[in-house]
Design an enzyme around this catalytic site. Sequence first.
Site: not given
Ligand code: GLU
Length: 471
Positions: A63, A65, A93, A98, A105
């Site tokens: 959290h 951000r 990621k 940025d 998830k």
């Molecule tokens: N499921 C995709 C990923 O693993 C996209 C996630 C998203 O767009 O929030 O990056």
Amino acid sequence: MSGHISFFDSVGNYVDKAASFTDIPPGLIEQIKACNLVLRLRFPVRVGDDYEVIEAYRVQHSHHRLPTKGGIRYAESVDQDEVMALAALMTYKCALVDVPFGGAKGGIKINPSKYTIGQLESITRRYTTELVKKNFIGPGIDVPAPDYGTGPREMAWILDTYQAFRHGEIDSIGCVTGKPVTQNGIRGRAEATGRGVFYGIRECMRHEDDMKKVGLTKGIEGKTMVVQGLGNVGSNTALISQREGDVRIIGLSEREGSIYNPKGIDVEQLLAYRKANGTIIGFPGTEHIGGPLAALELECDILVPAALENQITSENAPRIKAKIIAEAANGPITADADPILIQKGCIILPDFYINAGGVTVSYFEWLKNLSHHRFGRLENRFHHDQFNGFVNKIEEMTGKTVDKREREFLTRGGTEIELVNSGLEDTMITAYNQIRDTLKDHPNITDIRTAAFVCSLKKIASDYISMGIFP
Ligand code: GLU
């Protein structure tokens, strides 16, 4: 799982390795690694005359951000460890490219092909209802998106369910991304991950010195590629690499097996063939070389595993011949296979960099939703008039005439898809060069994954420190 290490622990191990190259306090590293919230759900769905208990999760990893962000996958492999690992990867990621979100998830442990569309809709709506009840979804809280086994259709169900509970909430359309374009989605989101994979590989191959080290000339054009998995990510990577990068796709694999043609496979025709025949095997001009893993071992310049995790293990890693591996899927290389490939001199473009195009364009969709207008709508006409004025002035000053087509090109404002793709391209290029600079600054780091984790960790740590939580 790889050996005895869980997927989540293996992500943690990569983080620990990268942390040793930073001066981030160990306690802060522990906080960054930890999963903040884990929601574990069981709910019923009616199947025929009976009920089935559905196992589902949503994990908010960090959290630092807000909102948190990440896809929802429908797959039989789903379990708590997998969703936690994937949520953690989302944190790294987003920081790397940025995108100002924490990682999250979701997962539902089902094989979607075993359910009717009606049952899938019930499952999706019930899952969303549970998220609403627990305050686990919202444009400022946690914003799901597609992942393995889900797409725009599921996102539309999620939006509709959310809005039924939050009627009148002005930003409710930003509660989920990857929606159909007609349902407040954004152009270019569907192919964004594959397009981002292409931009990332192209940027990596632009650097002559780096390519020399693996015995390649610079530039993606004319290079050979093998793609494992023809879902959304794999098929778009192959299509775009072929069309825009002049890449020769020599091998492809799907559930039913692997095919090979050293002269190149026309991806568009192959996809149409699979749609008509339910298989890639037998596509004219190709040789059937074995099961779904066989293609991974083909001699090629670029290998793109775009299926699920744990495809390259310590067992098959010694036989991998690719010079560059782009992890389009999340976690396709197990922790024990990674050093084997690095030892062989392979360039690995890690998942949380190379597949970041999806979340990047999700961010653009969320911005579009919160601003309640289509990008370019306000300024396009203004820019058109302004650029026309420039062209007139140039004509006046030089006494030459700009021809009609050139004038059209010079004076038009960008369309939504052009703006999305240029934002995505810039994001992938910028992030790659940040990683490359980190590699230069740390001569002891020998692989891109570690350098990429260092970049992400530094950004996340600086967020925590500026929040005043850590001194
Ligand atoms: N499921 C995709 C990923 O693993 C996209 C996630 C998203 O767009 O929030 O990056």
